[in-house]
Write a protein that holds these residues in place. Structure first.
Motif, PDB file in Angstrom:
ATOM      1  N   PRO A 123       0.837  -1.198   0.000  1.00 52.87           N
ATOM      2  CA  PRO A 123       0.000   0.000   0.000  1.00 52.87           C
ATOM      3  C   PRO A 123       0.882   1.262   0.000  1.00 52.87           C
ATOM      4  CG  PRO A 123      -0.487  -1.414   1.918  1.00 52.87           C
ATOM      5  CD  PRO A 123       0.576  -2.079   1.145  1.00 52.87           C
ATOM      6  N   GLY A 124       0.562   2.220  -0.858  1.00 53.90           N
ATOM      7  CA  GLY A 124       1.327   3.466  -0.900  1.00 53.90           C
ATOM      8  C   GLY A 124       2.481   3.422  -1.897  1.00 53.90           C
ATOM      9  N   ILE A 125       2.778   2.253  -2.447  1.00 54.57           N
ATOM     10  CA  ILE A 125       3.869   2.126  -3.434  1.00 54.57           C
ATOM     11  C   ILE A 125       3.246   1.929  -4.818  1.00 54.57           C
ATOM     12  CG2 ILE A 125       5.830   0.722  -4.191  1.00 54.57           C
ATOM     13  CD1 ILE A 125       6.489   2.145  -1.641  1.00 54.57           C
ATOM     14  N   ASP A 126       3.531   2.861  -5.727  1.00 54.88           N
ATOM     15  CA  ASP A 126       2.973   2.758  -7.075  1.00 54.88           C
ATOM     16  C   ASP A 126       3.699   1.715  -7.906  1.00 54.88           C
ATOM     17  OD1 ASP A 126       1.131   4.788  -6.582  1.00 54.88           O
ATOM     18  OD2 ASP A 126       2.659   6.314  -6.986  1.00 54.88           O
ATOM     19  N   ARG A 127       5.015   1.726  -7.793  1.00 55.38           N
ATOM     20  CA  ARG A 127       5.798   0.806  -8.624  1.00 55.38           C
ATOM     21  C   ARG A 127       6.917   0.194  -7.812  1.00 55.38           C
ATOM     22  NH1 ARG A 127       7.648   3.865 -13.911  1.00 55.38           N
ATOM     23  NH2 ARG A 127       5.949   5.340 -14.215  1.00 55.38           N
ATOM     24  N   PRO A 128       7.136  -1.096  -7.974  1.00 58.22           N
ATOM     25  CA  PRO A 128       8.286  -1.712  -7.312  1.00 58.22           C
ATOM     26  C   PRO A 128       9.575  -1.276  -7.994  1.00 58.22           C
ATOM     27  CG  PRO A 128       7.028  -3.349  -8.559  1.00 58.22           C
ATOM     28  CD  PRO A 128       6.388  -2.028  -8.820  1.00 58.22           C
ATOM     29  N   ALA A 129      10.672  -1.455  -7.301  1.00 64.76           N
ATOM     30  CA  ALA A 129      11.981  -1.098  -7.866  1.00 64.76           C
ATOM     31  C   ALA A 129      12.940  -2.253  -7.655  1.00 64.76           C
ATOM     32  CB  ALA A 129      12.518   0.150  -7.180  1.00 64.76           C
ATOM     33  N   ILE A 130      13.954  -2.309  -8.503  1.00 62.69           N
ATOM     34  CA  ILE A 130      15.011  -3.308  -8.323  1.00 62.69           C
ATOM     35  C   ILE A 130      16.188  -2.630  -7.636  1.00 62.69           C
ATOM     36  CG2 ILE A 130      16.569  -4.909  -9.483  1.00 62.69           C
ATOM     37  CD1 ILE A 130      14.595  -5.047 -11.789  1.00 62.69           C
ATOM     38  N   ALA A 131      16.663  -3.248  -6.569  1.00 60.18           N
ATOM     39  CA  ALA A 131      17.769  -2.657  -5.811  1.00 60.18           C
ATOM     40  C   ALA A 131      18.913  -3.646  -5.697  1.00 60.18           C
ATOM     41  CB  ALA A 131      17.285  -2.287  -4.411  1.00 60.18           C
ATOM     42  N   THR A 132      20.121  -3.132  -5.635  1.00 62.81           N
ATOM     43  CA  THR A 132      21.247  -4.006  -5.308  1.00 62.81           C
ATOM     44  C   THR A 132      22.251  -3.233  -4.472  1.00 62.81           C
ATOM     45  OG1 THR A 132      22.745  -5.683  -6.175  1.00 62.81           O
ATOM     46  CG2 THR A 132      22.761  -3.560  -7.295  1.00 62.81           C
ATOM     47  N   TYR A 133      23.280  -3.920  -3.994  1.00 60.57           N
ATOM     48  CA  TYR A 133      24.311  -3.239  -3.221  1.00 60.57           C
ATOM     49  C   TYR A 133      25.645  -3.436  -3.905  1.00 60.57           C
ATOM     50  CZ  TYR A 133      23.906  -7.955  -1.260  1.00 60.57           C
ATOM     51  OH  TYR A 133      23.781  -9.306  -1.120  1.00 60.57           O
ATOM     52  N   MET A 134      26.475  -2.409  -3.795  1.00 60.38           N
ATOM     53  CA  MET A 134      27.740  -2.405  -4.518  1.00 60.38           C
ATOM     54  C   MET A 134      28.880  -2.083  -3.560  1.00 60.38           C
ATOM     55  SD  MET A 134      26.233  -0.002  -7.516  1.00 60.38           S
ATOM     56  CE  MET A 134      27.601  -0.112  -8.667  1.00 60.38           C
ATOM     57  N   LEU A 144      18.995   1.936  -6.239  1.00 59.44           N
ATOM     58  CA  LEU A 144      17.730   1.571  -6.879  1.00 59.44           C
ATOM     59  C   LEU A 144      17.177   2.786  -7.631  1.00 59.44           C
ATOM     60  CD1 LEU A 144      14.851   1.312  -4.236  1.00 59.44           C
ATOM     61  CD2 LEU A 144      16.963   2.571  -3.845  1.00 59.44           C
ATOM     62  N   ASP A 145      16.431   2.638  -8.670  1.00 57.37           N
ATOM     63  CA  ASP A 145      15.987   1.459  -9.362  1.00 57.37           C
ATOM     64  C   ASP A 145      17.014   1.090 -10.437  1.00 57.37           C
ATOM     65  OD1 ASP A 145      14.304  -0.524 -10.568  1.00 57.37           O
ATOM     66  OD2 ASP A 145      13.478   0.986 -11.888  1.00 57.37           O
ATOM     67  N   LEU A 146      17.094  -0.198 -10.727  1.00 59.97           N
ATOM     68  CA  LEU A 146      18.108  -0.654 -11.671  1.00 59.97           C
ATOM     69  C   LEU A 146      17.533  -1.062 -13.018  1.00 59.97           C
ATOM     70  CD1 LEU A 146      20.232  -2.688  -9.173  1.00 59.97           C
ATOM     71  CD2 LEU A 146      20.607  -0.375  -9.984  1.00 59.97           C
ATOM     72  N   GLY A 147      16.286  -0.720 -13.255  1.00 60.64           N
ATOM     73  CA  GLY A 147      15.763  -1.023 -14.570  1.00 60.64           C
ATOM     74  C   GLY A 147      14.300  -1.431 -14.623  1.00 60.64           C
ATOM     75  N   ALA A 148      13.646  -1.470 -13.464  1.00 61.55           N
ATOM     76  CA  ALA A 148      12.232  -1.855 -13.493  1.00 61.55           C
ATOM     77  C   ALA A 148      11.375  -0.725 -14.075  1.00 61.55           C
ATOM     78  CB  ALA A 148      11.748  -2.217 -12.097  1.00 61.55           C
ATOM     79  N   ASN A 149      11.802   0.509 -13.863  1.00 61.51           N
ATOM     80  CA  ASN A 149      11.001   1.656 -14.283  1.00 61.51           C
ATOM     81  C   ASN A 149      11.845   2.623 -15.115  1.00 61.51           C
ATOM     82  OD1 ASN A 149       8.671   1.058 -12.271  1.00 61.51           O
ATOM     83  ND2 ASN A 149      10.550   1.068 -11.033  1.00 61.51           N
ATOM     84  N   ILE A 150      11.619   2.585 -16.434  1.00 62.56           N
ATOM     85  CA  ILE A 150      12.463   3.362 -17.336  1.00 62.56           C
ATOM     86  C   ILE A 150      12.243   4.854 -17.152  1.00 62.56           C
ATOM     87  CG2 ILE A 150      12.875   3.825 -19.801  1.00 62.56           C
ATOM     88  CD1 ILE A 150      13.946   1.161 -18.540  1.00 62.56           C
ATOM     89  N   MET A 290      17.128  -7.062  -5.241  1.00 59.04           N
ATOM     90  CA  MET A 290      15.849  -7.180  -4.562  1.00 59.04           C
ATOM     91  C   MET A 290      14.757  -6.471  -5.354  1.00 59.04           C
ATOM     92  SD  MET A 290      18.267  -7.932  -2.630  1.00 59.04           S
ATOM     93  CE  MET A 290      19.078  -6.324  -2.842  1.00 59.04           C
ATOM     94  N   LEU A 291      13.594  -7.121  -5.438  1.00 59.01           N
ATOM     95  CA  LEU A 291      12.437  -6.457  -6.007  1.00 59.01           C
ATOM     96  C   LEU A 291      11.698  -5.820  -4.834  1.00 59.01           C
ATOM     97  CD1 LEU A 291      13.395  -8.224  -8.288  1.00 59.01           C
ATOM     98  CD2 LEU A 291      11.062  -8.905  -8.743  1.00 59.01           C
ATOM     99  N   LEU A 292      11.952  -4.533  -4.610  1.00 60.17           N
ATOM    100  CA  LEU A 292      11.409  -3.873  -3.429  1.00 60.17           C
ATOM    101  C   LEU A 292      10.053  -3.235  -3.713  1.00 60.17           C
ATOM    102  CD1 LEU A 292      14.523  -2.020  -1.959  1.00 60.17           C
ATOM    103  CD2 LEU A 292      13.597  -4.247  -1.331  1.00 60.17           C
ATOM    104  N   GLY A 293       9.212  -3.225  -2.724  1.00 62.90           N
ATOM    105  CA  GLY A 293       7.920  -2.553  -2.838  1.00 62.90           C
ATOM    106  C   GLY A 293       6.794  -3.512  -3.149  1.00 62.90           C
ATOM    107  N   LEU A 294       7.127  -4.800  -3.285  1.00 62.06           N
ATOM    108  CA  LEU A 294       6.098  -5.808  -3.542  1.00 62.06           C
ATOM    109  C   LEU A 294       5.539  -6.317  -2.226  1.00 62.06           C
ATOM    110  CD1 LEU A 294       7.973  -7.852  -6.263  1.00 62.06           C
ATOM    111  CD2 LEU A 294       5.926  -6.438  -6.609  1.00 62.06           C
ATOM    112  N   ASN A 295       4.322  -6.821  -2.272  1.00 60.73           N
ATOM    113  CA  ASN A 295       3.710  -7.399  -1.088  1.00 60.73           C
ATOM    114  C   ASN A 295       4.181  -8.847  -0.950  1.00 60.73           C
ATOM    115  OD1 ASN A 295       2.180  -7.562   1.144  1.00 60.73           O
ATOM    116  ND2 ASN A 295       0.200  -7.579   0.118  1.00 60.73           N
ATOM    117  N   GLY A 296       5.476  -9.002  -0.802  1.00 61.73           N
ATOM    118  CA  GLY A 296       6.106 -10.318  -0.726  1.00 61.73           C
ATOM    119  C   GLY A 296       7.578 -10.130  -1.040  1.00 61.73           C
ATOM    120  N   ILE A 297       8.413 -11.020  -0.548  1.00 60.15           N
ATOM    121  CA  ILE A 297       9.861 -10.893  -0.745  1.00 60.15           C
ATOM    122  C   ILE A 297      10.266 -11.646  -2.009  1.00 60.15           C
ATOM    123  CG2 ILE A 297      12.133 -11.382   0.245  1.00 60.15           C
ATOM    124  CD1 ILE A 297      10.593  -9.337   1.866  1.00 60.15           C
ATOM    125  N   ALA A 298      10.912 -10.939  -2.937  1.00 57.21           N
ATOM    126  CA  ALA A 298      11.373 -11.571  -4.167  1.00 57.21           C
ATOM    127  C   ALA A 298      12.792 -11.099  -4.465  1.00 57.21           C
ATOM    128  CB  ALA A 298      10.453 -11.221  -5.324  1.00 57.21           C
TER     129      ALA A 298
END
Lengths: 357, 357
Positions: A123-134, A144-150, A290-298
């Motif tokens: 709730p409150g998140i319009d789009r999930p994002a892909i995150a990583t650590y470097m 983040l985001d690494l390519g989920a949302n152009i 990580m696919l962040l912002g989803l209602n579940g861990i992916a």
């Protein structure tokens, strides 16, 4: 003893699947003995591999999938035509509560599309994002985001800032992670409209986020902030540029050590230290987006990774589950929305969205 | 004997100006004895430096400037309030035909704004771009835009492709440079609208350009193509990310060689080879960003560079003048516009701009 955690695995995703998935799960289980797995994929291929790993077999349930998502499948096609794929069923398991998180090394676009469709956003998140650590000069930085949302607007970027901040807190235990917005300069006037407006919202809103303002491309490697927020186009290019540059230097370095007799001897003497240098840069250490912002861990593992890299992706998935990432995100979003309403009520002529115009 | 080339120098631009400018010109003159210079800046500071370099003094005319552009000046302010600055007068010299090109290590935004205002763009070019070249696994790659244009449409990107292609031909003598568009994937469907439409135009139009389609962030270091085209936001982030990553690896490597006794000995033995590695990565070799698309040659040196780096920027300026960069760009643009009209006349329902929609 820690709570049991059950993770569903897309056993057919990745260049070296299913072997690498089974071997990766075995490594992960040695580190985290309370793990359990659901493995989705071709039973005829997975079963013989598991038979060689009795300890892993004891905590793993194979669930047969008749389809696979290929690397060439478009997300829309995967969504419509791969409903019985290992990837889809592994995600469904999270939705149905059979698993608490899912890991796949398959097609990123398909994974994102399916995960968003099945799990929905928080709730409150319009789009999930892909995150990583470097790796950086001072520890690690999350991007983040690494390519989920152009293309991203200011609201997306602000939401990514919240997601990234919670991620840094939960995964790294950083009490007050600093968050920077990636831009072409650190001055307030620079950048595109989304970036400027997002900065303005993050400055105005009274959140526990420690907003550090704008950062530039070289701040990635410097580790200037704990979290770097950007749109998916820029983030994707920046991540791949960093990976490419690192490989280029290692390539130059290898040539250097082969270039003369003394260099070869020097290499032999410094070998142990250079081995640690290589380990420090090892992309397998940083495997697991990580696919962040989803209602579940992916968690998305790199497609070309090996068992060790895949085990790290499983480890990341475990940590996000064990540390209740999504519960913290939900609380943060609620407090953000309360602050936004407060700001608008207090000062209706000066809501943050307008300040940058 | 080559034709005489006169270059105007902003003697006050850069962290170590004017000393670095004079010393850089001296190095450049040794390599290119047919050079002549106009040095704009504070006569009282430049004169004593020149007095120590009689050969350089013999081919240099000092022209006093009462103002300087500072690194904090906003481009708009510099444009309005620094009309007597060393930077502005050095650019004016090109406009007036006193010099054939200008080099400055000063404020990039101000230089771009002034150069665009004074020199104007070439016919057919809407916006100039900043280009530079970077080391790759197979030689060098040119990338543009690096920050002059934060948001770009498809026409800008197509023009950048033309500019970059001519630049690669003229500066590197590559007969048929390959040109790639930076994107988040190589598939036709990926990317934002500008990138997709630009690719469609470049594919449809029958130009001598060898369009290689989309490239990704890691293709920068791989050297997959000779020219990489992108918007100024992405290009700026990618360039700084690459620089930052290179510095990070060198930092890790330094720590590695200090980490043990044997590593130190190994370093000593491999020292000569490592010295060549360092030289290969030396940013001074890649100093000199070109402002392409202007009706005049303008080169931006890195602000923090030293005399050697500045001499390289002068060398680049010389090469662009000697090889008649802008004449070639003009011819290319004319042929592009002819091809565009032909395409529209032949197939009015399918002009390239629409094919990606």
């Amino acid at each position: 003893m820690p709570e049991q955690v059950r993770i569903s695995l897309d056993a057919m995703g990745g260049d070296h699947a299913p072997d690498m998935v089974v071997a990766g799960a075995e490594i992960a289980l040695k580190r985290l003995p309370h793990l359990k797995f659901l493995m989705y994929g071709d039973q005829a291929r997975i079963k013989p591999l598991l038979d060689n790993c009795p300890e892993l077999a004891a905590v793993t349930e194979i669930r047969h999938a008749t389809q696979e998502v290929t690397m060439d499948d478009k997300p829309s096609v995967a969504l419509r035509q791969r409903r019985d794929s290992s990837m889809r069923l592994a995600i469904n398991a999270v939705k149905e509560g059979d698993a608490q998180g899912v890991v796949s090394a398959g097609n990123t676009g398909a994974l994102m599309a399916m995960a968003k469709f099945v799990l929905k956003t928080l709730p409150g998140i319009d789009r999930p994002a892909i995150a990583t650590y470097m790796p950086t000069q001072r520890g690690e930085t999350i991007m983040l985001d690494l390519g989920a949302n152009i293309e991203c607007n200011e609201d997306n970027l602000v939401q990514f800032a919240l997601l990234g901040e919670v991620f840094a807190r939960v995964l790294y235990g950083i009490e007050k992670p600093s968050v920077g917005l990636l831009n072409v300069g650190i001055e307030e006037l620079k950048g595109n409209e989304s970036v400027k407006k997002a900065a303005s919202i993050l400055r105005e809103i009274d959140l526990p986020i420690q907003f550090a303002g704008f950062v530039e491309g070289d701040d990635l490697a410097k580790g200037t902030v704990d979290v770097i927020v950007t749109d998916g186009f820029t983030g994707n290019v920046a991540l791949k540029t960093a990976e490419g540059t690192a490989r280029l230097l290692v390539h130059f370095l290898r040539e250097t050590f082969r270039s003369s007799f003394w260099a070869k001897i020097g290499y032999l003497l410094a070998r142990r230290s250079l081995q640690r240098f290589r380990e420090r840069m090892d992309p397998r250490r940083y495997n697991g987006a990580m696919l962040l912002g989803l209602n579940g861990i992916a968690v998305k593992s790199h497609g070309g990774t090996d068992a060790l890299g895949f085990s790290n992706a499983i480890g990341v998935c475990h940590d996000l589950i064990a540390n209740r990432l999504n519960e913290t995100i939900k609380a943060e979003i609620a407090s953000f929305e309360a602050e936004m309403s407060k700001a608008e009520a207090k000062n209706p002529d000066n809501v943050p969205e307008d300040t940058a115009q």
